[in-house]
Design an enzyme around this catalytic site. Structure first.
Site, PDB file in Angstrom:
ATOM      1  N   HIS A  87       0.838  -1.194   0.000  1.00  0.00           N
ATOM      2  CA  HIS A  87       0.000   0.000   0.000  1.00  0.00           C
ATOM      3  C   HIS A  87       0.876   1.247   0.000  1.00  0.00           C
ATOM      4  O   HIS A  87       0.801   2.057   0.910  1.00  0.00           O
ATOM      5  CB  HIS A  87      -0.901   0.028   1.235  1.00  0.00           C
ATOM      6  CG  HIS A  87      -2.139  -0.780   1.084  1.00  0.00           C
ATOM      7  ND1 HIS A  87      -3.186  -0.728   1.969  1.00  0.00           N
ATOM      8  CD2 HIS A  87      -2.518  -1.672   0.130  1.00  0.00           C
ATOM      9  CE1 HIS A  87      -4.143  -1.550   1.576  1.00  0.00           C
ATOM     10  NE2 HIS A  87      -3.757  -2.136   0.473  1.00  0.00           N
ATOM     11  N   ASP A 150      -4.175  -4.835   7.755  1.00  0.00           N
ATOM     12  CA  ASP A 150      -2.890  -4.731   7.044  1.00  0.00           C
ATOM     13  C   ASP A 150      -1.983  -5.891   7.412  1.00  0.00           C
ATOM     14  O   ASP A 150      -1.384  -6.541   6.550  1.00  0.00           O
ATOM     15  CB  ASP A 150      -2.184  -3.417   7.406  1.00  0.00           C
ATOM     16  CG  ASP A 150      -2.724  -2.220   6.636  1.00  0.00           C
ATOM     17  OD1 ASP A 150      -3.500  -2.427   5.680  1.00  0.00           O
ATOM     18  OD2 ASP A 150      -2.379  -1.085   6.994  1.00  0.00           O
ATOM     19  N   ILE A 367      -5.565  11.012   6.960  1.00  0.00           N
ATOM     20  CA  ILE A 367      -4.658  12.047   6.481  1.00  0.00           C
ATOM     21  C   ILE A 367      -5.294  13.435   6.445  1.00  0.00           C
ATOM     22  O   ILE A 367      -4.669  14.429   6.805  1.00  0.00           O
ATOM     23  CB  ILE A 367      -4.081  11.681   5.101  1.00  0.00           C
ATOM     24  CG1 ILE A 367      -3.043  12.711   4.673  1.00  0.00           C
ATOM     25  CG2 ILE A 367      -5.182  11.517   4.066  1.00  0.00           C
ATOM     26  CD1 ILE A 367      -2.282  12.334   3.442  1.00  0.00           C
ATOM     27  N   THR A 368      -6.555  13.497   6.019  1.00  0.00           N
ATOM     28  CA  THR A 368      -7.192  14.815   5.975  1.00  0.00           C
ATOM     29  C   THR A 368      -7.376  15.386   7.376  1.00  0.00           C
ATOM     30  O   THR A 368      -7.303  16.603   7.568  1.00  0.00           O
ATOM     31  CB  THR A 368      -8.551  14.726   5.267  1.00  0.00           C
ATOM     32  OG1 THR A 368      -9.341  13.697   5.879  1.00  0.00           O
ATOM     33  CG2 THR A 368      -8.380  14.399   3.796  1.00  0.00           C
TER      34      THR A 368
END
Length: 451
Positions: A87, A150, A367-368
């Site tokens: 990723h 993940d 992230i935002t």
């Protein structure tokens, strides 16, 4: 004297790099001079929160001078180390420690934090010698967030699918020899409370060579309850429901039937004890307390029913949360919440000191969230600077830090030094068709730089 942890480089050099995409990293920004004409600002930590804070300061104050300091020998912090190698577009994990299980047997060989496991396959120097034993048949991951998925995906992905990523060669070699065939992803609460997102779930469902194991009984009655859920949560629940309860098509059924590996979600289970092997030398299973839910909405919590079950396994990975560490005795820190006490990024009772990222708000967000949060910290700092709220008088800035390092015999690694290491990693990776082969040994890095 051997090099120590702090590295420095003026912002003018860092701006040649692309801002790394990430969700969160702990960072501090502290002014070293409050002269409004040329404010000198120090950012500790070169992860996304640090970069975004610096970006806002430079964009909105034309004369600002920003220095970024990083304790590792390479920049970008856990952006470099905290993401699954398949990723590359997603960088995450912005706190320096993990939540302990606080249960008997946690210290047994074969029990690791997901954070350390991620650091191992991503080449974080402190985790390069983790050497997890993957000779067991079954692994258990505690926690049902994106990090848990993940880790499960890396454990079950065919190794040849990882060969062209920047996973470390040591980790790839271990995964090639892995005997792990089944991965259970365990959560204290139910399907409605899972923390992973639909993208990660869809990838797990479609993972080559694997089949999902979901108990339809866990999803009874959920169809009506998700009708009023927000769209992202509703779509996630619908995918879980379809996977658990609907008969797959012919092609999908054939794919699952031929799968040699499997993964499953276990709900309403809380870790109670890690069970040892007969000789007591490693993990052999985990005892789970069966739970039920109490409360409504955000107040929903899992409480034990009194029943337990033992799940055999040879590997336990804890992914129940992250927490920040205190940076220095002079910086206030709330150990319970794992944050620096602050008001809109202003560190309480320490004028001129600010924080951003997970150490500001806790280990939440994407992230935002980090970008917006970091911009707000930068905005608050500039407001305080303009209003004259910062301690007055000139400060020596980065020149003082450089002199201090010189006096201690510490050789800082510059950004041009990093570019040499970067070129070496890329060169080593080209031989095997990888984007890079990460350097793992700090001493080797320093030898390559002539330090």
């Amino acid at each position: 004297m051997a090099p120590r942890c702090w590295r420095w480089r003026p912002w003018s050099s860092w701006t040649r790099t692309r801002l790394p995409p990430s969700r969160s990293i702990q960072n501090f920004g502290q002014h070293f001079s409050t002269q409004e004409q040329t404010p000198q600002i120090c950012v500790v930590g070169s992860g996304p929160a640090g970069f975004y804070t610096a970006q806002h300061l430079l964009k909105h104050h034309s004369r600002a001078h920003v220095d970024i300091y990083e304790k590792q020998l390479v920049p970008f912090g856990l952006v470099r180390f905290g993401v699954a190698p398949d990723h590359p577009e997603v960088k995450s994990y912005g706190a320096e420690d993990h939540q302990a299980l606080d249960i008997p047997g946690e210290e047994l060989p074969g029990v690791f934090s997901a954070r350390a496991f991620v650091g191992w396959y991503n080449g974080l120097p402190e985790n390069r010698e983790l050497a997890p034993d993957l000779s067991c048949d079954t692994a258990v991951i505690l926690g049902q967030g994106n990090v848990a998925l993940d880790v499960a995906r890396i454990l079950l992905t065919p190794p040849d699918h990882l060969e062209k990523t920047d996973i470390t060669e040591a980790a790839l070699g271990a995964l090639r020899q892995s005997r792990v065939k089944t991965v259970w992803i365990v959560g204290r609460r139910g399907p409605l409370q899972v923390a992973f997102t639909i993208k990660e779930l869809r990838e797990m469902i479609q993972l080559p060579g694997t089949r999902p194991m979901l108990d339809p009984a866990d999803f009874l009655g959920l169809q009506d309850r998700i009708k009023e859920a927000a769209r992202p949560r509703k779509r996630l629940m619908e995918l879980l429901l379809r996977t658990a309860t609907e008969k797959p098509g012919v092609e999908e059924a054939a794919r699952r039937a031929s799968a040699s590996r499997a993964w499953g979600l276990r709900f309403f289970r809380s870790p109670q004890q890690v069970l040892p092997s007969p000789d007591g030398r490693r993990v052999a299973g985990i005892r789970l307390a069966v739970t039920r839910l109490e409360g409504i909405g955000e107040a929903t919590r899992a409480v034990p029913t009194g029943d337990v079950e033992d799940l055999p396994c040879g590997l336990v990975l804890s992914s129940i949360g992250y927490k920040s560490r205190p940076i220095d005795p002079s910086v206030p820190f709330d150990p319970k919440l794992g944050v620096v006490p602050n008001m809109e990024g202003r560190v309480v009772d320490v004028p001129g000191l600010y924080c951003s990222g997970w150490v500001k708000r806790g280990p939440t967000g994407v992230i935002t969230t980090t970008m917006t949060d970091s911009f707000l910290t930068g905005q608050i700092l500039l407001q305080d600077l303009k209003a004259g709220h910062l301690p007055s008088g000139p400060r020596p800035g980065s020149a003082f830090i450089k002199a201090l390092l010189d006096s201690r015999g510490v050789w800082p690694v510059s950004f041009s030094d990093w570019e040499k290491l970067d070129a070496e990693e890329v060169s080593r990776g080209q031989a095997s068709g990888k984007p890079r082969e990460k350097l793992l040994d700090p001493q080797e890095m320093l030898r390559l730089l002539g330090h």
